[in-house]
Design a protein around this motif. Structure first.
Motif, short mmCIF file in Angstrom:
data_model
loop_
_atom_site.label_atom_id
_atom_site.label_comp_id
_atom_site.label_asym_id
_atom_site.label_seq_id
_atom_site.Cartn_x
_atom_site.Cartn_y
_atom_site.Cartn_z
N TYR A 140 18.54 5.83 -16.64
CA TYR A 140 18.30 4.65 -15.82
C TYR A 140 19.44 3.65 -15.96
O TYR A 140 19.75 3.16 -17.04
CB TYR A 140 16.99 4.01 -16.26
N ALA A 151 19.24 -6.91 -11.46
CA ALA A 151 18.43 -7.59 -12.46
C ALA A 151 17.91 -8.96 -12.05
O ALA A 151 16.93 -9.43 -12.63
CB ALA A 151 19.23 -7.74 -13.76
N TYR A 188 18.76 2.71 -24.58
CA TYR A 188 18.12 1.53 -24.01
C TYR A 188 19.03 0.31 -24.12
O TYR A 188 19.23 -0.42 -23.15
CB TYR A 188 16.80 1.28 -24.74
N SER A 239 14.21 -6.16 -12.30
CA SER A 239 14.55 -4.91 -11.62
C SER A 239 13.64 -4.55 -10.46
O SER A 239 13.92 -3.59 -9.73
CB SER A 239 14.56 -3.75 -12.63
N TYR A 247 11.69 -5.77 -15.53
CA TYR A 247 11.67 -5.91 -16.99
C TYR A 247 10.47 -6.72 -17.46
O TYR A 247 9.90 -6.46 -18.52
CB TYR A 247 12.98 -6.59 -17.44
N ALA A 277 20.27 0.28 -15.64
CA ALA A 277 19.52 -0.98 -15.54
C ALA A 277 20.34 -2.11 -14.94
O ALA A 277 19.79 -2.98 -14.25
CB ALA A 277 19.01 -1.38 -16.92
N LEU A 311 20.96 -2.03 -21.14
CA LEU A 311 20.45 -3.37 -20.88
C LEU A 311 21.22 -4.51 -21.54
O LEU A 311 21.15 -5.65 -21.05
CB LEU A 311 18.99 -3.48 -21.32
#
Length: 485
Positions: free
Chosen positions: A174, A349, A322, A81, A439, A176, A326
């Motif tokens: 967030y 990512a 989370y 990220s 990450y 991700a 992700l």
């Protein structure tokens, strides 16, 4: 903050290996620290680069990037990220050129995006992670699907808004993974270019880093990208066009207890006393009494988890949010180091860049959007992108991220200015220090007040939630710079 002093933006047309403006003291100290922070993870290593006032003042590297390649500031690396900061910067260049507007609905540029009541969502809300487009699990996509750019854009345009669990507790959620396709789709819509071409045309070519910064690594560069040590042996490599099957390769980083060598290394870091005091202040149990019944503070011996907790409070981690942000609905982790994945475009990512390239992007931002005499981002746009949009905890990341437009606050707690500035004080110069981490604990940030930028990348098998290197190096850079001011 725009500084138009031409002396600050003199072109340095030397190769990245030349460093006429180097600060030998700072460079030597950072090389020493980076070498020590290799810890017990050799032969893995990494690289860092520091710019100030438009000049590279320090760079360091240690270890192997591949079985046959030493790390250098120009080594390409998967930075997860941390690449979001590159993508955001490209958006800001387009805003500065009046191609995009932060406050117009994204559907104004990309009509299909209006589906599922997303017609009023703006770039500002997406880039500050307030659009509630954070759940990749709300999309029917597996590991193969996420490699297909066009299919993912269709799925993102058709996706629905998802509120995070316990939304009332958080100021942001967030995004991700979803974030990258949203911004990438908008960029392609307004430029009529593929994302890779737009990145090169508007950002990396003007900065002179076009061959060291990618979303989707070209064929002739993919074998130059740093690998994890566990992947150094080519005999284990799957065919290029086949994703590894479940169980065929371990995806999760190694979690191991701290060795005595690691603990001793931490104790020698310049920020260690600060960390000890911070931990002691948080725990009344760290106080003892001496023979005269006087209170004596016993400063603790700190391990990785205790230090990391000063920056990320894992007790505040909402695991459901989370995972929604992700992990794909299939739950099978993506092997981001697989060649096919590196060559796909997953811009939230799988950003690949060198430390030199990242530090250059943030050096331009540290100079208020100006680089070597050319203005990439005008003053009005820079003021908007660097202003915090919210306070409060994030629903995915266990921290107050203080999101700007595409960047979070710089994570530092040991310099005097950081400890004294309120999170709500958006007029403070410290509130302008911003960047993005990945990450794996890679990071790049800028500090416009100091005209400073910093990038650190690596191939250690760790995550940002179980490692302290980026924090140790950030604190060290700030301390070294301030000691000379």
């Amino acid at each position: 903050m725009i500084n138009n002093n031409e002396d600050n933006y003199q072109a340095n047309h030397q190769t990245p290996h030349q460093n006429a403006a180097a600060n030998t003291h700072i460079q030597h100290r950072l090389q020493q620290l980076l070498t020590e922070l290799q810890l017990d993870d050799a032969p893995a290593g990494g690289a860092l680069v520091v710019y100030q006032a438009g000049h590279c003042i320090a760079k360091a590297s240690v270890g192997l990037a591949r079985a046959d390649l030493l790390w250098s500031p120009d080594t390409l690396s998967l930075n997860f990220s941390t690449g979001k900061g590159i993508l955001a910067t490209l958006v800001h260049v387009l805003v500065s050129q009046q191609v995009l507007d932060y406050d117009l609905p994204i559907a104004h540029y990309w009509s299909a995006f209006a589906a599922q009541n997303k017609d009023k969502i703006t770039l500002r809300s997406v880039m500050s992670h307030q659009a509630n487009l954070f759940s990749i699990q709300s999309i029917d996509a597996d590991n193969e699907t996420v490699l297909d750019w066009d299919i993912m854009l269709e799925k993102i345009a058709a996706m629905s808004i998802t509120m995070p669990e316990q939304a009332q507790l958080y100021g942001s959620a967030y995004s991700a993974l979803v974030y990258g396709w949203v911004l990438g789709g908008v960029i392609e819509a307004v430029t009529a270019m593929p994302l890779a071409q737009a990145l090169r045309h508007y950002l990396t070519e003007p900065l002179g880093i076009a061959d060291s910064c990618y979303f989707g690594v070209p064929d002739n560069q993919v074998n130059k990208v740093a690998r994890l040590v566990k992947n150094f042996e080519p005999a284990e490599e799957a065919p290029e066009n086949v994703q590894p099957q479940p169980g065929s390769r371990r995806h999760k980083p190694v979690l191991k207890p701290d060795s005595l060598n690691t603990l001793q290394t931490y104790s020698r870091l310049p920020s260690y006393a600060c960390w000890q005091q911070q931990v002691a202040n948080q725990s009344a149990s760290q106080s003892e009494t001496d023979d005269n019944n006087q209170v004596v503070e016993a400063l603790p011996t700190l391990d990785t988890a205790q230090i990391n907790r000063l920056y990320f409070d894992n007790s505040q981690l909402n695991l459901k949010n989370y995972k929604a942000a992700l992990l794909l609905a299939s739950k099978e982790p993506i092997d981001y180091y697989h060649q096919q994945t590196l060559q796909a475009a997953i811009p939230a990512a799988n950003g690949v860049a060198s430390a030199h390239a990242l530090a250059t992007i943030y050096a331009m931002l540290a100079n208020g959007g100006v680089w070597q005499g050319q203005t990439l981002i005008n003053e009005a746009t820079f003021k908007q992108l660097s202003t915090p949009q919210l306070t409060g905890m994030d629903a995915v990341m266990p921290a107050h991220m203080e999101w700007r437009l595409g960047y979070h606050r710089r994570f530092s707690i040991c310099d005097n200015e950081s400890s004294e500035v309120s999170a709500k004080d958006t007029k403070s110069w410290m509130s302008q220090s911003f960047g993005h981490m990945g990450y794996n604990g890679s990071v790049a940030w800028c500090d416009p007040a100091r005209q400073l930028s910093f990038a650190f990348i690596h191939n250690f098998d760790v995550t940002m939630l179980n490692d302290i290197r980026q924090f140790a190096l950030t604190e060290a850079v700030l301390g070294l710079i301030d000691a000379e001011m």
